[in-house]
Design a protein around this motif. Structure first.
Motif, mmCIF file in Angstrom:
data_model
loop_
_atom_site.group_PDB
_atom_site.id
_atom_site.type_symbol
_atom_site.label_atom_id
_atom_site.label_comp_id
_atom_site.label_asym_id
_atom_site.label_seq_id
_atom_site.Cartn_x
_atom_site.Cartn_y
_atom_site.Cartn_z
ATOM 1 N N THR A 383 8.273 2.599 -7.103
ATOM 2 C CA THR A 383 7.743 1.307 -6.667
ATOM 3 C C THR A 383 6.792 1.492 -5.500
ATOM 4 O O THR A 383 6.908 2.444 -4.719
ATOM 5 C CB THR A 383 8.862 0.340 -6.204
ATOM 6 O OG1 THR A 383 9.330 0.729 -4.903
ATOM 7 C CG2 THR A 383 10.025 0.322 -7.181
ATOM 8 N N ILE A 384 5.865 0.559 -5.387
ATOM 9 C CA ILE A 384 5.054 0.391 -4.174
ATOM 10 C C ILE A 384 4.985 -1.106 -3.911
ATOM 11 O O ILE A 384 4.777 -1.903 -4.837
ATOM 12 C CB ILE A 384 3.637 0.975 -4.322
ATOM 13 C CG1 ILE A 384 3.689 2.493 -4.496
ATOM 14 C CG2 ILE A 384 2.779 0.620 -3.110
ATOM 15 C CD1 ILE A 384 2.323 3.141 -4.738
ATOM 16 N N THR A 385 5.161 -1.472 -2.650
ATOM 17 C CA THR A 385 5.114 -2.877 -2.266
ATOM 18 C C THR A 385 3.861 -3.150 -1.441
ATOM 19 O O THR A 385 3.548 -2.389 -0.523
ATOM 20 C CB THR A 385 6.357 -3.261 -1.440
ATOM 21 O OG1 THR A 385 7.522 -3.027 -2.225
ATOM 22 C CG2 THR A 385 6.310 -4.726 -1.020
ATOM 23 N N ARG A 409 6.200 0.202 -10.690
ATOM 24 C CA ARG A 409 6.379 -1.226 -10.382
ATOM 25 C C ARG A 409 5.649 -1.514 -9.075
ATOM 26 O O ARG A 409 5.959 -0.929 -8.040
ATOM 27 C CB ARG A 409 7.867 -1.566 -10.281
ATOM 28 C CG ARG A 409 8.152 -3.007 -9.893
ATOM 29 C CD ARG A 409 9.571 -3.445 -10.263
ATOM 30 N NE ARG A 409 10.604 -2.607 -9.683
ATOM 31 C CZ ARG A 409 11.418 -2.993 -8.672
ATOM 32 N NH1 ARG A 409 11.292 -4.191 -8.122
ATOM 33 N NH2 ARG A 409 12.348 -2.170 -8.238
ATOM 34 N N LEU A 410 4.685 -2.431 -9.121
ATOM 35 C CA LEU A 410 3.886 -2.804 -7.956
ATOM 36 C C LEU A 410 4.274 -4.212 -7.530
ATOM 37 O O LEU A 410 4.096 -5.171 -8.280
ATOM 38 C CB LEU A 410 2.394 -2.728 -8.304
ATOM 39 C CG LEU A 410 1.404 -2.963 -7.171
ATOM 40 C CD1 LEU A 410 1.534 -1.905 -6.085
ATOM 41 C CD2 LEU A 410 -0.030 -2.989 -7.711
ATOM 42 N N GLY A 414 8.140 -9.234 -0.917
ATOM 43 C CA GLY A 414 9.504 -8.900 -1.274
ATOM 44 C C GLY A 414 9.757 -7.430 -1.018
ATOM 45 O O GLY A 414 8.884 -6.696 -0.552
ATOM 46 N N MET A 415 10.969 -6.984 -1.323
ATOM 47 C CA MET A 415 11.341 -5.588 -1.148
ATOM 48 C C MET A 415 11.826 -5.022 -2.483
ATOM 49 O O MET A 415 12.326 -5.759 -3.330
ATOM 50 C CB MET A 415 12.415 -5.445 -0.062
ATOM 51 C CG MET A 415 11.883 -5.691 1.346
ATOM 52 S SD MET A 415 10.737 -4.396 1.891
ATOM 53 C CE MET A 415 9.721 -5.322 3.058
ATOM 54 N N PRO A 416 11.710 -3.709 -2.679
ATOM 55 C CA PRO A 416 11.923 -3.144 -4.018
ATOM 56 C C PRO A 416 13.362 -2.883 -4.407
ATOM 57 O O PRO A 416 13.639 -2.615 -5.580
ATOM 58 C CB PRO A 416 11.147 -1.822 -3.952
ATOM 59 C CG PRO A 416 11.235 -1.418 -2.509
ATOM 60 C CD PRO A 416 11.173 -2.702 -1.737
ATOM 61 N N GLY A 429 8.052 5.961 -13.009
ATOM 62 C CA GLY A 429 6.684 6.031 -12.497
ATOM 63 C C GLY A 429 6.093 7.402 -12.675
ATOM 64 O O GLY A 429 6.730 8.307 -13.226
ATOM 65 N N PRO A 430 4.861 7.597 -12.194
ATOM 66 C CA PRO A 430 4.207 8.896 -12.315
ATOM 67 C C PRO A 430 5.007 10.007 -11.628
ATOM 68 O O PRO A 430 5.756 9.755 -10.681
ATOM 69 C CB PRO A 430 2.849 8.672 -11.627
ATOM 70 C CG PRO A 430 2.624 7.192 -11.690
ATOM 71 C CD PRO A 430 3.981 6.574 -11.581
#
Length: 494
Positions: A383-385, A409-410, A414-416, A429-430
């Motif tokens: 994830t990146i927020t 997930r981008l 909010g927080m992941p 993710g990658p």
């Protein structure tokens, strides 16, 4: 003492799984969904023994475990519903036409074959023995051999018995599910390199996942390893948002960072923002929030020791300032937040490594250009927020476009921490967050990992699988000559 399953027993289990695969190939999606719903029923019926055992083995609170138990049963049900719908069969039919050289072509997806699932430590129900990997593999038509996580052996056995007893109740082959125990590296390696194993699912450390991936690719017949290996899940806080809500954002960040003693794979380990008065306010608020966090037991001694080691190693790096720590209590995870500058973060790979626990790094940038430099340097993330207003998003389009390449997930604010078990969830993710960014380990689409397509050319209807027969007895949606519908194929058009 955890019993080490013998090599002879493992070999027997693999043979049983291979035989069970031939049985599963001849089950329909509706039949497998019925089994999965029955497993969910049995998990829901497990009483206090399961929760109490898991609490003793993991130190996770009973309320958290109660919710995770419900989530686990829900995973089996939602995946069963998706399997029964036929979505993962991807049935395609191209009828014979005079101008077609190949005649009648029909394609659908079947299970890969026996799958090894490695249980995870941080979710003893939802990502372990009876977790989403096991559910999605069985839904795909693959027998499963679970390598139980040694941190919660009794919890794992209770869950394994629930699956085994359900399969027995159905009268299906025992080899559809097997439970392997032990602590040795050799057991996992042996399973992964065995010629009859066709896929591996793993949730854990980069070292463990990459080792399995390398073993699988050295085989004479390489197989996919779907490994989720961790992530630092950075938060990029942009100008207008942090100016408007520095204190509220600090509370939100620290709550997420320390949730479950920081033992989530989506823990937001890095916070990145441009220097200024608003960032100073944020840092001050983080200090205040951290002081109220009490040390707590971690999942097991090994995780605690690794956390303390990696935390100390990161703090010892050059250009590090400790912002705040909680009280120190021997044997318990104590939260800490440190600060560094953008160039140190970019140039020191240690600072980009996951510290599994309640530990965060605040990276201060001189300007927007350094935000972009960090984005370009980032490795793949779960994830990146982006903590931003709409104006921030418009003013930082280049940054956001770069971040799309770096995560599964981008988030916009909010927080992941936490994932929803739904179709649109991407938990993968990658590299190095996972070994294959095309797939998810959460949500019904997790089934996609364990199927492959097979095409039938000019086969008589009676010999075709149910999913491809003219009458469409399962009433699933199929693509017929480019059109999606669930109607049967009338004899006059054949």
């Amino acid at each position: 003492m955890i019993e080490e399953t013998s090599k002879e027993n493992i070999e027997l289990r693999i043979q049983m799984a291979s035989e069970a695969y031939q049985f599963l190939k001849n089950t329909t999606i509706k039949e497998r969904a019925a089994l999965m719903n029955a497993v969910a029923d049995r998990i829901e019926a497990l009483g206090e023994e399961l929760l109490t055992t898991a609490h003793i083995e993991t130190s996770l609170p009973l309320a958290r475990l109660t919710g995770e138990k419900a989530r686990t049963a829900g995973q089996w049900r939602s995946y069963a519903k998706a399997v029964a719908s036929g979505i993962y069969t991807e049935a395609r039919i191209d009828l014979a036409q005079p101008e077609k050289q190949k005649g009648d072509l029909r394609k659908y997806s079947i299970g890969l074959g026996p799958v090894v699932v490695f249980g995870a430590s941080n979710f003893p129900f939802a990502f372990s023995t009876a977790g989403g990997d096991t559910a999605s593999a069985i839904g795909a038509g693959c027998p499963v051999i679970v390598k139980a996580h040694p941190a919660h052996p009794q919890t794992s056995k209770i869950m394994a018995d629930a699956i085994t007893n359900t399969i027995k109740e159905f009268g299906w082959p025992e080899g559809i599910f097997s439970h392997i125990t032990g602590t040795s590296y050799e057991t996992g390696a042996y399973l992964t390199q065995h010629q009859d194993i066709q896929a591996v699912a793993f949730t854990g450390s980069f070292t463990g996942g990459k080792a399995l991936f390398d073993i699988a690719n050295r085989r004479e017949n390489p197989i996919p390893v779907f490994a989720e290996m961790g992530s630092i899940n950075p938060v990029f806080a942009l100008k207008n948002l942090i100016e408007n809500k520095a204190e509220a954002l600090a509370k939100e960040y620290v709550t997420s960072l320390t949730l479950g003693v920081g033992q989530f794979c989506t823990n937001p380990g890095v916070f990145i923002a441009v220097k200024g008065e608003s960032l100073d306010r944020f840092i001050s608020a983080v200090k205040n929030e951290i002081t109220g966090i009490a040390p707590a037991n971690m999942l097991h001694k090994g995780i605690y020791e690794n956390f303390e080691h990696h935390k100390a190693n990161t703090i010892a790096q050059p250009d590090i300032e400790v912002i705040a720590t909680t009280a120190i209590e021997e044997g318990k995870g104590s939260a800490a937040v440190i600060q560094t500058n953008a160039q140190s973060f970019i140039n020191n790979p240690v600072l980009s490594e996951e510290v599994f626990g309640p530990f965060g790094i605040i990276v201060t940038c001189e300007n927007k250009e350094e935000l972009i430099q960090i984005a370009k340097k980032l490795k793949g993330q779960l994830t990146i927020t982006v903590a931003a207003t709409s104006d921030d998003a418009r003013e930082n389009a280049e940054l956001i476009h770069l971040l799309k390449d770096k995560c599964g997930r981008l988030l916009f604010n909010g927080m992941p921490t936490g994932v929803e078990v739904v179709y649109a969830m991407q938990h993968g993710g990658p590299f190095p967050s996972t070994t294959d960014s095309r797939f998810t380990s959460v949500g019904p689409d997790a089934v996609k990992r364990f199927v492959r397509p097979i095409s039938f050319q000019n086969w008589p209807d009676e010999f075709l699988p149910e999913e491809l027969k003219n009458e469409n007895p399962l009433q699933i949606n199929r693509i017929v000559d480019g059109e999606v519908h669930s109607e049967s194929l009338k004899s006059e058009v054949l």
